[in-house]
Design a protein around this motif. Structure first.
Motif, PDB file in Angstrom:
ATOM      1  N   GLU A   1     -46.203  13.429  30.614  1.00  0.00           N
ATOM      2  CA  GLU A   1     -44.992  14.129  30.225  1.00  0.00           C
ATOM      3  C   GLU A   1     -44.554  14.142  28.742  1.00  0.00           C
ATOM      4  OE1 GLU A   1     -40.360  15.168  31.767  1.00  0.00           O
ATOM      5  OE2 GLU A   1     -41.697  14.276  33.059  1.00  0.00           O
TER       6      GLU A   1
ATOM      7  N   GLN B   1     -46.938  15.592  26.143  1.00  0.00           N
ATOM      8  CA  GLN B   1     -46.687  16.895  25.806  1.00  0.00           C
ATOM      9  C   GLN B   1     -45.723  17.235  24.643  1.00  0.00           C
ATOM     10  OE1 GLN B   1     -46.455  19.481  29.321  1.00  0.00           O
ATOM     11  NE2 GLN B   1     -48.181  18.345  30.332  1.00  0.00           N
ATOM     12  N   ASP B   2     -44.696  16.336  25.046  1.00  0.00           N
ATOM     13  CA  ASP B   2     -43.459  16.767  23.949  1.00  0.00           C
ATOM     14  C   ASP B   2     -43.419  15.556  22.760  1.00  0.00           C
ATOM     15  OD1 ASP B   2     -42.280  14.426  24.788  1.00  0.00           O
ATOM     16  OD2 ASP B   2     -40.980  15.783  26.121  1.00  0.00           O
ATOM     17  N   GLY B   3     -44.517  14.947  22.579  1.00  0.00           N
ATOM     18  CA  GLY B   3     -44.574  13.953  21.518  1.00  0.00           C
ATOM     19  C   GLY B   3     -43.878  12.878  21.471  1.00  0.00           C
ATOM     20  N   SER B   4     -43.205  12.323  22.687  1.00  0.00           N
ATOM     21  CA  SER B   4     -42.204  11.257  22.814  1.00  0.00           C
ATOM     22  C   SER B   4     -42.563  10.034  23.367  1.00  0.00           C
ATOM     23  CB  SER B   4     -40.786  11.726  23.835  1.00  0.00           C
ATOM     24  OG  SER B   4     -41.322  12.254  24.897  1.00  0.00           O
TER      25      SER B   4
ATOM     26  N   GLU C   1     -53.115  21.488  26.816  1.00  0.00           N
ATOM     27  CA  GLU C   1     -52.002  20.563  26.232  1.00  0.00           C
ATOM     28  C   GLU C   1     -50.719  20.926  27.116  1.00  0.00           C
ATOM     29  OE1 GLU C   1     -52.150  24.722  24.733  1.00  0.00           O
ATOM     30  OE2 GLU C   1     -53.382  23.434  25.203  1.00  0.00           O
ATOM     31  N   ALA C   2     -50.562  21.862  27.791  1.00  0.00           N
ATOM     32  CA  ALA C   2     -49.394  21.883  28.532  1.00  0.00           C
ATOM     33  C   ALA C   2     -49.562  22.603  29.929  1.00  0.00           C
ATOM     34  CB  ALA C   2     -48.309  23.006  27.820  1.00  0.00           C
TER      35      ALA C   2
END
Length: 632
Positions: free
Chosen positions: A316, A319-322, A394-395
């Motif tokens: 997770e 996917q958002d680069g965190s 990627e998502a």
């Protein structure tokens, strides 16, 4: 990644790829005829394809003629297909699990001139029905010819030798046939696996296949360095487009599995980067991993659950680069302690997997993603060549079948009045559209020409506005397509409730000790289920609890009262959270798994619901009678 060459027909794809790789000695196909994997280069493939094309043309095969293939996945399948395509002929692939009577039906319905068969069991099917197939002019056999073989039967190598000489003598004439093939020409008749009645021949053109393969490549990043292990039947549109045409177009390599039984061994030998499969295979892998974890100590089970949780959080965050340093370190540890063994069993080199043909349970998609393997679930039908949508790597959104592929338009129509609820084009990607539930209908250059020799059924498949009606129920959720079930699978209870069994069956697929489940209840007062246990999981519980496990005797095992209590416990847990009309009130344990061989599954491993219900009609009636007596 886009295709390596531009193409609008299969002959263009093949000849341009051969020219693109000529002189590189690049491997395109691999197989294991004995104990060693053998490579076939593009140049060698060209030679064999031209030889088979020469043979077929010498025997009178002309543009528009049908050539049938009755074979498992192997290089000869691809060689025959490509030879047929460059002559302007039409491929008729036959599932090798079909009985002789169905083989005869397809040969006669298609009017095939020649049939190419593989091993003796397939040859014998054709021999048994030869007198019933007047249009059939000859048989090419890949295995040894039998004693007293009919004159119309030719060995594969003999055919190639004769065809090689013929091609050399007629090279320009034969090459022109491939150049003259039009995108609108029929490339193949793919016969639906047929859960009921006789299969229908779906007419798919070169445009259908080529547009769809390019659309799939736009959504799923195949690379020229990828390696695909092919084991799903090439007769099926999913493997034909995704695991054959698209893989070739990307310049990637295909290895043919020896058999589905040898898949586990072949995975470790081939070490593929891409795995294209149906959910059933992923479900089996998941069940084995879960069982192994449950066999361990409390500490090992705790580590397993921790690793899955870390994997889910990491996926997770990625996917958002965190994904921070701590989570990344935890993910590496989770891989080392838990998931590395899974990767090793899948060859240790897998970049991603693709799933189609049926619904992938959300829990299984999430588990593999947590393990570091993204499964790109897609959706389509034979009639759409087949890909309509696919989840982005990627998502991915598990529980949906992803975004619409380019050049395809999908609409949701009201089930009652056929009015449009929402429409989304693959060229609009990404989108945030959300709709109510309805029937999925589609337009696009990937949609079939017609059903072979069935004009009435063809007209019935399309509405006045040109939409092809899939017969599936679904909705858009934030631009992702979600498929609920088949309309024809909908159960209508005696109380008038509409119930789709698919989601209920998916719920149990991820629960030990369930293997296969068929939910019943059409025109009945309540739902019941036929359940095939995961016998390995049940026997594991028997060992842990000291109960009789009846090794090698499934009939005796399902009669045990402790086994009945085990499944009753799981059914009760489901019923607590299910709406009243979706509760399972009774069940029957089945000792024999549903398989292709016993006629309970289609060749693509879908339940033949009507066949199963007919086979177990007495047991089903008994379930309802017992419940009625208990309730009275």
């Amino acid at each position: 990644m886009p295709a390596q060459v531009e193409f609008e027909t299969i002959p263009q794809l093949f000849t341009r790829l051969v020219d693109h790789y000529r002189g590189n000695e690049r491997t395109v196909l691999r197989h294991k005829p004995d104990d060693t994997w053998l490579d076939i280069s593009w140049e060698e493939l060209e030679k064999r394809v031209q030889s088979m094309a020469g043979f077929l043309h010498k025997q009178g095969v002309r543009p528009g003629d049908r050539v049938a293939i009755l074979s498992e996945n192997r290089p000869e399948w691809a060689i025959t297909d490509l030879a047929t395509q460059i002559l302007g002929g039409i491929n008729v692939s036959i599932y090798n699990t079909l009985p002789a009577s169905k083989v005869a039906y397809i040969l006669n319905d298609s009017g095939a001139k020649w049939v190419i068969v593989s091993v003796p069991v397939q040859r014998k099917k054709v021999e048994a029905v030869l007198d019933e197939c007047p249009a059939l002019e000859g048989i090419v056999v890949m295995s040894a010819l039998p004693d007293g073989a009919p004159d119309a039967m030719v060995h594969w190598e003999e055919a190639l030798q004769a065809g090689h000489s013929y091609w050399k003598s007629h090279r320009e004439t034969l090459r022109k046939l491939g150049r003259d093939v039009s995108p609108s020409d029929t490339s193949a008749l793919i016969y639906t696996s047929g859960t009921t009645g006789d299969p229908k021949g779906v007419m798919l053109s070169h445009r259908n296949f080529c547009v769809n393969a390019k659309g799939a490549l736009d959504r799923v990043s195949f690379h020229s360095t990828d390696h695909h292990l092919s084991f799903l039947p090439l007769c099926h549109a999913f493997e034909r487009t995704a695991g054959y045409t698209a893989v070739l177009a990307a310049g990637a390599k295909i290895s043919y599995a020896e058999s589905i039984e040898a898949l586990t061994q072949n995975l470790t030998e081939v070490k593929p980067t891409v795995l294209i499969s149906v959910p059933r295979v992923f479900e089996k892998v998941y069940s084995r991993v879960r069982e192994k974890a449950e066999q361990g100590s409390a500490i090992k089970q705790g580590i397993f659950n921790w690793a899955v949780g870390v994997g889910e959080r990491y996926a997770e965050a990625e996917q958002d680069g965190s994904a921070g340093l701590l989570l990344s370190m935890q993910q590496k540890l989770a891989h080392k302690l838990v998931f590395s063994e899974l990767h090793k069993k899948l060859g240790g080199n897998l970049r991603f997997a693709a799933s189609g043909g049926a619904a992938l349970p959300k829990e299984i998609g999430r588990f593999f993603q947590a393990a570091g393997i993204v499964i790109a679930e897609g959706y389509g039908l034979t009639e759409t060549a087949p890909v309509l949508s696919v989840n982005p790597l990627e998502a991915p959104r598990f529980g949906t079948v992803g975004h619409i592929v380019p050049d395809v338009t999908v609409a949701i129509k009201d089930l009652n009045d056929d009015s449009p609820i929402g429409t989304l084009s693959g060229n609009d990607y990404p989108s945030s559209l959300t709709t109510e539930e309805g029937e999925i209908v589609v337009k696009g250059p990937n949609v079939m020409e017609a059903y072979w020799k069935r004009p009435e059924e063809t007209r019935g498949a399309f509405d006045a506005d040109g939409w092809y009606h899939t017969g599936d129920v679904g909705r858009f959720v934030d631009g992702y397509l979600q498929v609920t079930d088949r309309i024809k699978h909908m159960l209508v209870s005696q109380g008038g409730k509409n119930i789709y069994p698919g989601p209920i069956e998916e719920y149990f697929k991820t629960k030990a000790p369930f293997d296969q489940v068929v939910v019943l209840g059409d025109d009945r007062p309540f739902l019941t289920a036929l359940i095939v246990p995961d016998f390995d999981a049940v026997r594991l519980q028997a060992r842990d609890s000291g109960e009789p496990e009846h090794r090698d005797d499934n009939e005796a095992l399902v009669e045990e009262r402790w086994v009945d209590r085990l499944f009753s416990k799981h059914i009760s847990a489901y019923n607590k959270q299910a709406p009243a009309h979706e509760k399972i009130r009774a069940f029957h344990l089945v000792a024999e798994p549903f398989t292709v061989e016993n006629g309970m599954l289609t060749p693509t491993l879908k339940n033949k619901r009507r066949v199963i219900e007919d086979e177990y009609a007495d047991e089903i009636d008994a379930m309802y009678e017992r419940f009625a007596r208990r309730s009275s």
